[in-house]
Design a protein around this motif. Structure first.
Motif, short mmCIF file in Angstrom:
data_model
loop_
_atom_site.label_atom_id
_atom_site.label_comp_id
_atom_site.label_asym_id
_atom_site.label_seq_id
_atom_site.Cartn_x
_atom_site.Cartn_y
_atom_site.Cartn_z
N LEU A 275 0.81 -1.22 0.00
CA LEU A 275 0.00 0.00 0.00
C LEU A 275 0.85 1.27 0.00
O LEU A 275 0.50 2.25 -0.65
N TYR A 276 1.97 1.27 0.73
CA TYR A 276 2.74 2.51 0.79
C TYR A 276 3.90 2.57 -0.20
O TYR A 276 4.43 3.65 -0.48
N SER A 277 4.31 1.41 -0.77
CA SER A 277 5.45 1.43 -1.68
C SER A 277 5.07 1.24 -3.15
O SER A 277 5.80 1.67 -4.04
N VAL A 278 3.93 0.60 -3.40
CA VAL A 278 3.53 0.28 -4.78
C VAL A 278 2.31 1.07 -5.23
O VAL A 278 2.28 1.61 -6.34
N VAL A 279 1.30 1.17 -4.37
CA VAL A 279 0.04 1.80 -4.77
C VAL A 279 0.18 3.30 -5.07
O VAL A 279 -0.31 3.77 -6.11
N PRO A 280 0.83 4.11 -4.20
CA PRO A 280 0.91 5.55 -4.50
C PRO A 280 1.55 5.89 -5.85
O PRO A 280 0.98 6.70 -6.61
N PRO A 281 2.70 5.30 -6.23
CA PRO A 281 3.26 5.64 -7.55
C PRO A 281 2.34 5.27 -8.70
O PRO A 281 2.37 5.92 -9.76
N ALA A 282 1.51 4.24 -8.51
CA ALA A 282 0.59 3.83 -9.58
C ALA A 282 -0.65 4.72 -9.63
O ALA A 282 -1.18 4.98 -10.72
N LEU A 283 -1.11 5.19 -8.47
CA LEU A 283 -2.35 5.98 -8.42
C LEU A 283 -2.12 7.47 -8.61
O LEU A 283 -3.05 8.18 -9.04
N ASN A 284 -0.94 7.98 -8.29
CA ASN A 284 -0.70 9.43 -8.36
C ASN A 284 -1.03 10.04 -9.72
O ASN A 284 -1.66 11.10 -9.78
N PRO A 285 -0.63 9.42 -10.84
CA PRO A 285 -1.00 10.02 -12.14
C PRO A 285 -2.50 10.14 -12.33
O PRO A 285 -2.99 11.14 -12.87
N LEU A 286 -3.24 9.12 -11.88
CA LEU A 286 -4.70 9.15 -12.00
C LEU A 286 -5.29 10.24 -11.13
O LEU A 286 -6.19 10.98 -11.56
N ILE A 287 -4.78 10.37 -9.91
CA ILE A 287 -5.30 11.37 -8.98
C ILE A 287 -5.09 12.78 -9.52
O ILE A 287 -6.00 13.62 -9.51
N TYR A 288 -3.88 13.05 -10.01
CA TYR A 288 -3.58 14.40 -10.51
C TYR A 288 -4.30 14.70 -11.82
O TYR A 288 -4.81 15.81 -12.02
N SER A 289 -4.35 13.74 -12.73
CA SER A 289 -4.96 14.01 -14.03
C SER A 289 -6.48 14.16 -13.93
O SER A 289 -7.08 14.87 -14.73
N MET A 290 -7.10 13.51 -12.96
CA MET A 290 -8.55 13.61 -12.81
C MET A 290 -8.98 14.99 -12.34
O MET A 290 -10.04 15.48 -12.72
N ARG A 291 -8.16 15.65 -11.52
CA ARG A 291 -8.56 16.91 -10.91
C ARG A 291 -7.99 18.13 -11.60
O ARG A 291 -8.45 19.25 -11.36
N MET A 292 -6.98 17.96 -12.43
CA MET A 292 -6.34 19.11 -13.09
C MET A 292 -6.66 19.07 -14.58
O MET A 292 -6.10 18.27 -15.33
#
Length: 319
Positions: A275-292
Motif C-alpha cells: 500500500l505505501y510502496s507500490v500503490v501511491p506511484p501507480a495511483l498518483n498520475p490518475l489522482i492528478y490528471s482527474m482533478r487538473m
C-alpha cells in the motif's frame, strides 16, 4: 556470532508458495507496474512538451513523477522476477542498493510533497508574491534540496544498517529489503544507534507533516474568504490531488512503521508494504490528471500525438 561479511545473499518473503498464485502475483504486479510507467511517463512527456505547464506547480509535479517512477522500479521488478522464477534470493549488494534507493526516493518524495504544500500556500494565500517567491531559481533550489536531503538520509540509513553485524539469519520478513526487517537480523548493541537515527528522522518527518497541516489550514481559511464560487472551486481543484496523495502516503507509512506489535502478522505487513510502496506511484498520475483539467488536456494531446505522428512534439502539443 556470524558477521554480516559471511552473508552473501538474503531471502525475501514470498507472497505465496503456490505456483499458480505466484504467477497470478506476477501478472498483477506486471499490470500495476506497466500502468505506473504509462501514467507517470505521460505526465513527464506532457509537462516537458506543453509550454502552458512550465509553471512551479507542474515543475514540482514533474519531480514527484520521476521519484514515483524510481520508487516503484526499485521494488516491483525484483518481486516480479522472484515470483516468475519461484525464487526468494537477493544478493547482499542488491539488498543494500535496494534499501538505499528506496529510502532515497521515499525521503525525497516526502520532502517534495512538503514543498508542493508551500507552493499551494503561496499561490492561494500570497498570489501577488508568487512569481517572486517561486521564481525558476527558487524552484530549482527547493527541488535540489528535496533530492539532496533524500540522498543524505539514504546514505546515513544504509551505512548504519549494513555496518551492523548479523546473527547468521538472512531471511527478511518483507518482499523487499526494508530497514526494520534488516535491523531485526542484527545481534549488535549498535542496533540502538539505528533506532536513534530512526527516531531523529521521525521528528524530521513530523516537522514536515506539521508544516503541511499548517499550510492547508491557511489555505482553507483563504479559500473560505474568496467571494467567487468559481475561484473557490479552482483553488480546491489544485489542492485536492496533493492532499489525497499526502494522506495516502502518510496514512500507509504511519501504519506500516508505528502499528502496535499486538496486530503483527507477516500477511498484514505485506499488504501494508504494498500500500505505501507500490500503490501511491501507480495511483498518483490518475489522482492528478482527474482533478487538473490543464494536465488532462495535455495528456490527451500526448496520446493523440503518439497516435498521429504527423507533427513534432512541441508543435502538436501547443495550441
Amino acid at each position: 556470532m556470524s558477521n554480516s561479511s559471511s552473508i552473501t545473499e538474503f531471502l525475501l518473503l514470498p507472497f505465496t508458495d503456490t505456483r499458480e498464485l505466484q504467477l497470478l502475483h506476477f501478472a498483477l504486479f506486471l499490470g500495476i507496474y506497466l500502468a505506473a510507467l504509462l501514467g507517470n511517463g505521460l505526465i513527464v512527456t506532457a509537462v516537458a512538451c506543453d509550454h502552458r505547464l512550465h509553471t512551479p506547480m507542474y515543475f514540482f509535479l514533474l519531480n514527484l513523477t520521476l521519484l514515483d517512477l524510481g520508487c516503484i522500479s526499485t521494488t516491483v521488478p525484483k518481486a516480479m522476477a522472484n515470483s516468475l522464477w519461484d525464487s526468494r534470493t537477493i544478493s547482499y549488494a542488491g539488498c543494500a542498493a535496494q534499501e538505499f534507493l528506496f529510502v532515497f526516493l521515499m525521503s525525497s518524495d516526502y520532502s517534495l510533497l512538503t514543498i508542493m504544500a508551500y507552493d499551494r500556500y503561496v499561490a492561494i494565500c500570497k498570489p501577488l508574491h508568487y512569481g517572486i517567491l517561486l521564481d525558476s531559481r527558487a524552484c530549482a533550489q527547493m527541488a535540489a534540496a528535496a533530492w539532496g536531503s533524500g540522498f543524505l538520509n539514504a546514505v546515513l540509513y544504509t551505512a548504519n544498517t549494513f555496518s551492523l553485524p548479523l546473527c547468521g539469519e538472512n531471511a527478511v520478513d518483507q518482499f523487499f529489503c526494508e530497514i526494520p526487517k534488516i535491523l531485526k537480523l542484527s545481534c549488535s548493541h549498535s542496533y540502538h544507534r539505528d533506532l536513534g537515527l530512526l527516531t531523529f528522522s521521525s521528528f524530521l518527518f513530523l516537522g514536515c507533516f506539521v508544516f503541511i497541516v499548517l499550510s492547508y489550514v491557511q489555505i482553507f481559511r483563504a479559500v473560505q474568504r474568496m467571494p467567487s464560487e468559481q475561484g473557490r472551486h479552482k483553488a480546491f481543484s489544485t489542492c485536492v490531488p496533493h492532499l489525497v496523495v499526502v494522506s495516502l502516503l502518510i496514512a500507509t507509512g504511519v501504519f506500516a512503521y508505528l502499528k502496535p506489535p499486538s496486530i503483527f502478522s507477516p500477511a498484514l505487513d505485506l499488504v501494508v508494504a504494498v500500500l505505501y510502496s507500490v500503490v501511491p506511484p501507480a495511483l498518483n498520475p490518475l489522482i492528478y490528471s482527474m482533478r487538473m483539467q490543464t494536465l488532462k488536456n495535455a495528456i490527451v494531446k500526448v496520446l493523440l500525438w503518439t497516435f498521429f505522428r504527423n507533427h513534432k512534439c512541441p508543435i502538436s502539443l501547443q495550441r
